[in-house]
Design a protein around this motif. Structure first.
Motif, mmCIF file in Angstrom:
data_model
loop_
_atom_site.group_PDB
_atom_site.id
_atom_site.type_symbol
_atom_site.label_atom_id
_atom_site.label_comp_id
_atom_site.label_asym_id
_atom_site.label_seq_id
_atom_site.Cartn_x
_atom_site.Cartn_y
_atom_site.Cartn_z
ATOM 1 N N ASN A 173 -4.257 -79.992 57.795
ATOM 2 C CA ASN A 173 -5.051 -78.788 58.020
ATOM 3 C C ASN A 173 -4.153 -77.573 58.255
ATOM 4 O O ASN A 173 -4.328 -76.525 57.613
ATOM 5 N N HIS A 174 -3.198 -77.695 59.165
ATOM 6 C CA HIS A 174 -2.334 -76.553 59.481
ATOM 7 C C HIS A 174 -1.538 -76.092 58.260
ATOM 8 O O HIS A 174 -1.382 -74.892 58.013
ATOM 9 N N THR A 175 -1.018 -77.051 57.497
ATOM 10 C CA THR A 175 -0.169 -76.696 56.365
ATOM 11 C C THR A 175 -0.986 -76.075 55.240
ATOM 12 O O THR A 175 -0.580 -75.064 54.649
ATOM 13 N N LEU A 176 -2.134 -76.662 54.921
ATOM 14 C CA LEU A 176 -2.950 -76.120 53.838
ATOM 15 C C LEU A 176 -3.501 -74.742 54.184
ATOM 16 O O LEU A 176 -3.575 -73.853 53.323
ATOM 17 N N LEU A 177 -3.865 -74.526 55.443
ATOM 18 C CA LEU A 177 -4.292 -73.186 55.862
ATOM 19 C C LEU A 177 -3.150 -72.181 55.726
ATOM 20 O O LEU A 177 -3.352 -71.039 55.277
ATOM 21 N N SER A 178 -1.940 -72.584 56.094
ATOM 22 C CA SER A 178 -0.788 -71.687 55.988
ATOM 23 C C SER A 178 -0.489 -71.355 54.540
ATOM 24 O O SER A 178 -0.203 -70.195 54.192
ATOM 25 N N LEU A 179 -0.548 -72.361 53.665
ATOM 26 C CA LEU A 179 -0.305 -72.118 52.238
ATOM 27 C C LEU A 179 -1.361 -71.188 51.645
ATOM 28 O O LEU A 179 -1.059 -70.316 50.825
ATOM 29 N N GLU A 205 1.531 -82.202 48.606
ATOM 30 C CA GLU A 205 1.906 -81.742 47.267
ATOM 31 C C GLU A 205 0.674 -81.661 46.366
ATOM 32 O O GLU A 205 0.509 -80.686 45.612
ATOM 33 N N ASP A 206 -0.187 -82.667 46.424
ATOM 34 C CA ASP A 206 -1.365 -82.681 45.568
ATOM 35 C C ASP A 206 -2.321 -81.534 45.890
ATOM 36 O O ASP A 206 -2.835 -80.860 44.988
ATOM 37 N N LEU A 207 -2.576 -81.319 47.172
ATOM 38 C CA LEU A 207 -3.568 -80.324 47.582
ATOM 39 C C LEU A 207 -2.970 -78.932 47.766
ATOM 40 O O LEU A 207 -3.679 -77.931 47.609
ATOM 41 N N GLY A 208 -1.694 -78.873 48.125
ATOM 42 C CA GLY A 208 -1.071 -77.577 48.389
ATOM 43 C C GLY A 208 -0.447 -76.940 47.166
ATOM 44 O O GLY A 208 -0.221 -75.726 47.133
ATOM 45 N N GLY A 209 -0.123 -77.744 46.174
ATOM 46 C CA GLY A 209 0.437 -77.194 44.944
ATOM 47 C C GLY A 209 1.867 -76.704 45.059
ATOM 48 O O GLY A 209 2.325 -75.926 44.224
ATOM 49 N N VAL A 210 2.585 -77.143 46.091
ATOM 50 C CA VAL A 210 3.999 -76.790 46.241
ATOM 51 C C VAL A 210 4.778 -78.073 46.512
ATOM 52 O O VAL A 210 4.223 -79.043 47.030
ATOM 53 N N PRO A 211 6.061 -78.085 46.192
ATOM 54 C CA PRO A 211 6.831 -79.316 46.392
ATOM 55 C C PRO A 211 7.213 -79.557 47.842
ATOM 56 O O PRO A 211 7.397 -78.611 48.616
#
Length: 222
Positions: free
Chosen positions: A144-150, A178-184
């Motif tokens: 949650n935290h990472t995807l919101l930040s991205l 990687e799958d949901l955030g689209g970054v490596p």
């Protein structure tokens, strides 16, 4: 950015407070042979994050840049400044020259941490327009935290080089991010015991981060 003529300049941000930005910043400073700059520091116990990086790497004076603002209280920068009756002026947070040496900039807290009552960390990132390495926890809560930040970074058009997961290795979170955030996911940094320049160097070599960063900077979009 032309990778053959311009040194790598990047910003280390975190998804939250205490996710390991300073250790990761030291890791990147060491591995990239970069200069270190933390423009805004809140909390000076033990010398603050700059001193931690200096002590950890035995970093010489020509490889670090003093903070533009350093406040004693370990609270959000906007409040820390007010407690000292000081004014943080964003226009003073201009990127310092680093010549041909790479530069690693460590932010204070997460993306929406207020630097003033009207200027947040993400506003400053947008002004700098440097690529971001986002540091996130490896375990529970990081999705949650990472995807919101991205999502926040993407909404401002701020480029993201990738993620570094800090903490015990997780069996699924890297792939899901990687799958949901689209970054490596650039690396997973497990707890190091002891935490030292030597163990950081060994982890850098194991993760092949030097090769990954060279590849990233040769991508057409960088």
């Amino acid at each position: 950015m032309n990778p053959r003529s311009d040194p790598l300049r990047l910003v280390v941000c975190g998804t939250d407070t205490d996710v390991g930005k300073t250790v990761v910043s030291a890791w990147l400073v060491q591995g990239l042979e970069a200069m270190y700059w933390k423009p805004v520091q809140s909390g000076l116990e033990g010398g603050g994050d700059r001193q931690r990086v200096i002590d950890l790497l035995q970093l010489p004076e020509h490889r670090w840049i003093p903070e533009t603002y350093a406040f004693h209280a370990a609270v959000s920068p906007h409040w820390a400044a007010e407690l000292e009756n000081r004014v943080l002026e964003p226009r003073r947070l201009q990127l310092p020259p680093s010549g041909t040496t790479p530069l690693v900039v460590e932010t204070a807290g997460g993306l929406h941490v207020p630097l003033t009552r009207t200027w947040r960390q993400i506003d400053q990132l947008q002004r700098w327009n440097l690529p971001v390495v986002l540091v996130c926890r490896s375990g529970l809560g990081t999705l949650n935290h990472t995807l919101l930040s991205l999502e926040a970074l993407a909404s401002r058009g701020i480029p993201v080089l990738g993620l570094i997961l800090n903490g015990p290795l997780h069996a699924d979170n890297p792939r899901t991010l990687e799958d949901l955030g689209g970054v490596p996911v650039l690396a997973e940094l497990p707890p190091l015991d002891p935490l030292s320049a030597a163990t950081l160097s060994a982890a850098w070599q194991k993760q092949k981060l030097g090769l990954k960063f060279r590849a990233l900077m040769h991508r057409p979009d960088h």
